[in-house]
Enzyme design. Structure first.
Site, PDB file in Angstrom:
ATOM      1  CB  SER A  10      -0.828  -0.119   1.279  1.00 20.91           C
ATOM      2  OG  SER A  10      -1.474   1.317   1.272  1.00 20.91           O
ATOM      3  CG  HIS A  35      -3.577  -1.952  -1.396  1.00 21.38           C
ATOM      4  ND1 HIS A  35      -4.905  -2.751  -1.882  1.00 21.38           N
ATOM      5  CD2 HIS A  35      -4.114  -0.818  -0.418  1.00 21.38           C
ATOM      6  CE1 HIS A  35      -5.761  -2.296  -1.076  1.00 21.38           C
ATOM      7  NE2 HIS A  35      -5.426  -1.417  -0.324  1.00 21.38           N
ATOM      8  CG  ASP A  37      -5.169   2.109   0.960  1.00 20.69           C
ATOM      9  OD1 ASP A  37      -6.198   1.268   0.753  1.00 20.69           O
ATOM     10  OD2 ASP A  37      -4.090   1.792   1.487  1.00 20.69           O
ATOM     11  CG  MET A  39      -8.793   6.529   2.630  1.00 22.81           C
ATOM     12  SD  MET A  39      -8.070   6.440   4.157  1.00 22.81           S
ATOM     13  CE  MET A  39      -7.137   5.119   4.168  1.00 22.81           C
ATOM     14  CG  HIS A  68      -9.321  -0.415  -0.483  1.00 23.70           C
ATOM     15  ND1 HIS A  68      -8.697  -0.555   0.660  1.00 23.70           N
ATOM     16  CD2 HIS A  68     -10.539  -0.508  -0.242  1.00 23.70           C
ATOM     17  CE1 HIS A  68      -9.647  -1.001   1.525  1.00 23.70           C
ATOM     18  NE2 HIS A  68     -10.891  -0.913   1.001  1.00 23.70           N
ATOM     19  CG  MET A  70     -11.835   2.597   1.960  1.00 26.33           C
ATOM     20  SD  MET A  70     -10.299   2.759   2.865  1.00 26.33           S
ATOM     21  CE  MET A  70      -8.956   2.715   1.472  1.00 26.33           C
ATOM     22  CG  MET A 139     -11.462  -3.398   4.926  1.00 28.83           C
ATOM     23  SD  MET A 139      -9.932  -2.523   4.155  1.00 28.83           S
ATOM     24  CE  MET A 139      -9.284  -1.991   5.736  1.00 28.83           C
ATOM     25  N   GLY A 144      -9.369   3.437   6.959  1.00 29.10           N
ATOM     26  CA  GLY A 144      -9.227   4.925   7.330  1.00 29.10           C
ATOM     27  C   GLY A 144      -7.750   5.314   7.641  1.00 29.10           C
ATOM     28  CG  ASP A 177      -6.119  -3.301   3.143  1.00 28.49           C
ATOM     29  OD1 ASP A 177      -4.868  -2.870   3.786  1.00 28.49           O
ATOM     30  OD2 ASP A 177      -6.752  -2.301   2.407  1.00 28.49           O
TER      31      ASP A 177
HETATM   32  C1  DX5 Z   1      -6.516   1.195   5.661  1.00 27.03           C
HETATM   33  C2  DX5 Z   1      -6.013   0.655   4.168  1.00 27.03           C
HETATM   34  C3  DX5 Z   1      -4.743  -0.060   4.130  1.00 27.03           C
HETATM   35  C4  DX5 Z   1      -3.484   0.222   4.961  1.00 27.03           C
HETATM   36  C5  DX5 Z   1      -2.788  -0.766   5.177  1.00 27.03           C
HETATM   37  O1  DX5 Z   1      -7.720   2.003   5.320  1.00 27.03           O
HETATM   38  O2  DX5 Z   1      -6.966   0.361   3.546  1.00 27.03           O
HETATM   39  O3  DX5 Z   1      -4.618  -0.588   2.805  1.00 27.03           O
HETATM   40  O4  DX5 Z   1      -2.949   1.345   4.341  1.00 27.03           O
HETATM   41  O5  DX5 Z   1      -1.640  -0.214   5.896  1.00 27.03           O
HETATM   42  P1  DX5 Z   1      -1.010  -1.224   6.903  1.00 27.03           P
HETATM   43  O6  DX5 Z   1      -0.199  -2.314   6.533  1.00 27.03           O
HETATM   44  O7  DX5 Z   1       0.085   0.044   7.788  1.00 27.03           O
HETATM   45  O8  DX5 Z   1      -1.943  -1.417   7.972  1.00 27.03           O
HETATM   46 ZN    ZN Z   2      -6.479  -0.554   1.317  1.00 28.43          ZN
END
Ligand code: DX5
Ligand code: ZN
Length: 220
Positions: A10, A35, A37, A39, A68, A70, A139, A144, A177
């Site tokens: 990520s 990956h 993310d 948000m 991903h 969110m 998850m 977040g 994740d």
């Molecule tokens: C959280 C994300 C994850 C996160 C993973 O909302 O979806 O992808 O970045 O990071 P780590 O591995 O640090 O938990």
């Molecule tokens: Zn993620």
């Protein structure tokens, strides 16, 4: 589980001032996917990046962009992420009023479809759609933020999903994740994950040795 394990680092834990270079380094270090993310400060209490950034990053690698989302509502933005160069588009069922419609929308752009379950979201939310999707994202933290603690209580849910997938002979990847590290990566695989997402472990362990960390997550 006979499928080879894939590692999807990520970039949430990367240095955002040089995301392109970070992705090139991840590719050299053996990452399978990237990956990303996304948000929106509404579906989750944090804001990250949008389609324009993904579009700028697209030329730096041929690796699969595992995006991903969110964000809610998700449908109005699918086109933008597809055109920006996402390969897999994963959404949360709570972010749409019509799961089937969102799946078809992603498909209409020729992209792979992922559906994600938050730690408290039950299998029943997605059970009827398993033959229409390519990936389930489990998850193991509340979405977040990176760097949170792994929630082992999601493992049984993942195991049940793996059993359903095997029993129905579906071609669906199971990705986990959140909080994945060298202590829980084996358990995650044993409970049915074939793709591991990792932000903090990949970027921060062993002095940030990406290659070593990716390798350890793959083989641990
Ligand atoms: C959280 C994300 C994850 C996160 C993973 O909302 O979806 O992808 O970045 O990071 P780590 O591995 O640090 O938990
Ligand atoms: Zn993620």
């Amino acid at each position: 589980m006979s499928a080879p394990i894939k590692i999807s680092p990520s970039i949430l834990s990367a240095d955002f001032s040089k995301l392109g270079e970070e992705i090139i380094s991840l590719e050299k270090a053996g990452a399978d996917y990237i990956h990303i993310d996304v948000m929106d400060g509404h579906f989750v209490p944090n804001i990250t990046i949008g389609p324009e950034v993904i579009k700028r990053l697209r030329p730096v690698t041929k690796l699969t962009f595992d995006v991903h989302l969110m964000i809610a509502p998700v449908d109005p933005f699918i086109k933008d992420f597809a055109e920006a160069g996402a390969d897999i588009i994963t959404f949360h069922p709570e972010a749409t009023e019509d799961i089937s419609k969102t799946i078809k929308l992603i498909r209409s752009h020729g992209k792979k479809v992922g559906v994600s379950l938050k730690p408290l979201s039950p299998i029943s939310l997605i059970e009827n759609y398993l033959n229409e999707i390519d990936l389930i994202l489990i998850m193991s933290v509340n979405p977040g933020f990176g760097g949170q603690k792994f929630m082992p209580e999601v493992l049984d849910k993942m195991k049940s999903l793996r059993e359903i997938v095997e029993q129905k002979k579906l071609k669906v990847d199971i990705e986990i994740d959140g909080g994945i590290n060298f202590d829980n990566s084996k358990k995650a695989k044993d409970f049915g994950a074939n793709i591991l997402v990792s932000g903090s472990t990949v970027f921060k362990e062993n002095g940030g040795n990406l290659q070593k960390n990716i390798q350890l997550l793959r083989t641990n």
